[in-house]
Design an enzyme around this catalytic site. Structure first.
Site, short mmCIF file in Angstrom:
data_model
loop_
_atom_site.label_atom_id
_atom_site.label_comp_id
_atom_site.label_asym_id
_atom_site.label_seq_id
_atom_site.Cartn_x
_atom_site.Cartn_y
_atom_site.Cartn_z
N HIS A 19 0.64 -1.18 0.23
CA HIS A 19 0.10 -0.03 0.00
C HIS A 19 0.96 1.17 0.02
O HIS A 19 0.48 2.23 -0.64
CB HIS A 19 -1.08 -0.25 1.10
CG HIS A 19 -1.96 -1.10 0.99
ND1 HIS A 19 -2.81 -1.92 2.08
CD2 HIS A 19 -2.58 -1.71 -0.24
CE1 HIS A 19 -3.36 -2.62 1.62
NE2 HIS A 19 -3.51 -2.50 0.47
N HIS A 42 -7.40 -7.90 -8.32
CA HIS A 42 -7.72 -8.67 -7.32
C HIS A 42 -7.90 -7.93 -5.95
O HIS A 42 -7.12 -7.98 -5.03
CB HIS A 42 -6.61 -9.81 -7.06
CG HIS A 42 -6.15 -10.99 -8.20
ND1 HIS A 42 -5.66 -10.31 -9.36
CD2 HIS A 42 -6.39 -12.08 -8.30
CE1 HIS A 42 -5.45 -11.46 -10.14
NE2 HIS A 42 -5.85 -12.37 -9.53
N SER A 99 -6.57 -2.41 -0.87
CA SER A 99 -5.98 -1.65 -1.92
C SER A 99 -7.33 -0.62 -2.44
O SER A 99 -6.75 0.44 -2.80
CB SER A 99 -5.28 -2.32 -2.92
OG SER A 99 -4.32 -3.22 -2.29
N ASP A 141 -13.28 -12.21 -13.23
CA ASP A 141 -11.95 -12.62 -12.96
C ASP A 141 -11.23 -11.47 -13.29
O ASP A 141 -11.43 -10.88 -14.47
CB ASP A 141 -11.71 -13.87 -14.02
CG ASP A 141 -10.32 -14.18 -14.29
OD1 ASP A 141 -9.82 -14.79 -13.26
OD2 ASP A 141 -9.81 -13.61 -15.10
N GLY A 142 -9.95 -11.19 -12.45
CA GLY A 142 -9.32 -9.99 -12.62
C GLY A 142 -8.62 -9.99 -14.00
O GLY A 142 -8.39 -8.86 -14.53
N ASP A 162 -2.26 -8.20 -7.74
CA ASP A 162 -2.16 -8.84 -6.35
C ASP A 162 -2.79 -10.06 -6.07
O ASP A 162 -3.70 -10.08 -5.34
CB ASP A 162 -2.57 -7.57 -5.48
CG ASP A 162 -2.50 -8.11 -3.96
OD1 ASP A 162 -1.56 -8.91 -3.65
OD2 ASP A 162 -3.03 -7.77 -3.11
#
Length: 299
Positions: A19, A42, A99, A141-142, A162
């Site tokens: 971060h 993600h 995030s 889905d990322g 991530d």
């Protein structure tokens, strides 16, 4: 893959590194008034409760964000001060922001920002926490989302990747996704988080020391990412301990493809600060535990 729950690890040393790096990049990219694109592939649940049964099980936040806060209340580093300002309100409520929440503090209304997660419960929570934010939440889905957005509009910005790396195949998934995205968006900035894993580990069933099948996969992935046709690749690492069978993840890193100008200077200051908090025994030379290295630089 959908069994992973970040709540067990929220606020640990890897989150702190991730971060602070994310904030460093976003602060660079938002200097210009022009809108930017942002994607978190993600994103997770958005906010994590540190005192529920998941967070309290290992209490990794005590050795992560809470330790960081307690030792750096009077820091002069601007990025550190901003991180403390964002997280302190959450930790007072026994929570830790993920995030997408961190990013929301720095993004502007004019930015085209998105956060994706495939896990049904995480996605539901994410939509709840982002309902009044600058980010659009997606249950998808990322990697599919990353491919769908390429090339993005506007044509400047960044992507945070991530994944949990529960399966060994996920390292190859990251490489494949970044390779495809970079070919469609050569000037895009990509942040890839990765774990540093001990070569051996204590087997959960037999309690005996055995080889860690995923050890070294991060290093292989970073080497392959560094060979891609990007202008520059910056790699940073934070190791909080020495590799050990009793410590599965002894550190983590961020591989940054096409980093903003002079980002390494900001990250060097951040890493120096992190080292004072997490390096451990001050009587030993631990300078090697925090690194900022160029894998590739512009010719």
């Amino acid at each position: 893959m959908l069994s992973y729950q970040h709540a067990y690890h929220a606020g640990n040393h890897a989150d702190v590194l991730k971060h602070l790096t994310l904030m460093s990049v976003l602060k660079k990219l938002t200097i210009k008034a022009k809108p930017m694109f942002y994607l978190d592939t993600h994103a997770g649940a958005g906010v994590y409760q540190m005192d529920d049964e998941n967070g309290a099980l290992n209490a990794e936040f005590e050795r992560g964000v809470l330790k960081f806060q307690s030792l750096l209340r009077n820091s002069n580093n601007e990025i550190v001060k901003d991180y403390l300002a964002i997280t302190s309100g959450f930790t007072k409520a026994k929570q830790y922001p993920g995030s997408p929440i961190i990013a929301d503090y720095l993004l502007r209304e004019t930015d085209n920002a998105h956060a994706a997660d495939l896990h049904p419960q995480a996605s539901q929570d994410l939509k709840k926490y982002l309902r009044r934010s600058k980010l659009s939440a997606h249950q998808r889905d990322g990697y599919e989302a990353l491919n769908a957005f390429m090339p993005p509009k506007p044509n400047r910005g960044m992507v945070l990747v991530d994944p949990p790396y529960e399966q060994a195949s996920e390292y190859a998934d990251v490489y494949k996704a970044i390779t495809s995205a970079l070919s469609a968006w050569p000037n895009g900035c990509f942040l890839i988080w990765y774990p540093l894993l001990s070569p051996t580990r204590v087997d959960r069933k037999t309690k005996e020391v055995a080889e860690n099948p995923k050890a070294g996969l991060s290093e292989e992935m970073i080497a392959k990412l560094g060979a891609l046709a990007a202008k520059s690749v910056l790699n940073i690492q934070l190791c909080v301990s020495q590799p050990s069978p009793q410590i599965g993840m002894y550190g983590s890193g961020m591989c940054i493809i096409n980093p903003p100008w002079k980002l390494e200077q900001d990250l060097s200051g951040v890493l120096a600060t992190l080292q004072t908090v997490f390096a451990g025994d001050k009587d030993k030379d631990t300078s090697h535990l925090c690194q900022v290295n160029w894998i590739k630089t512009e010719v």
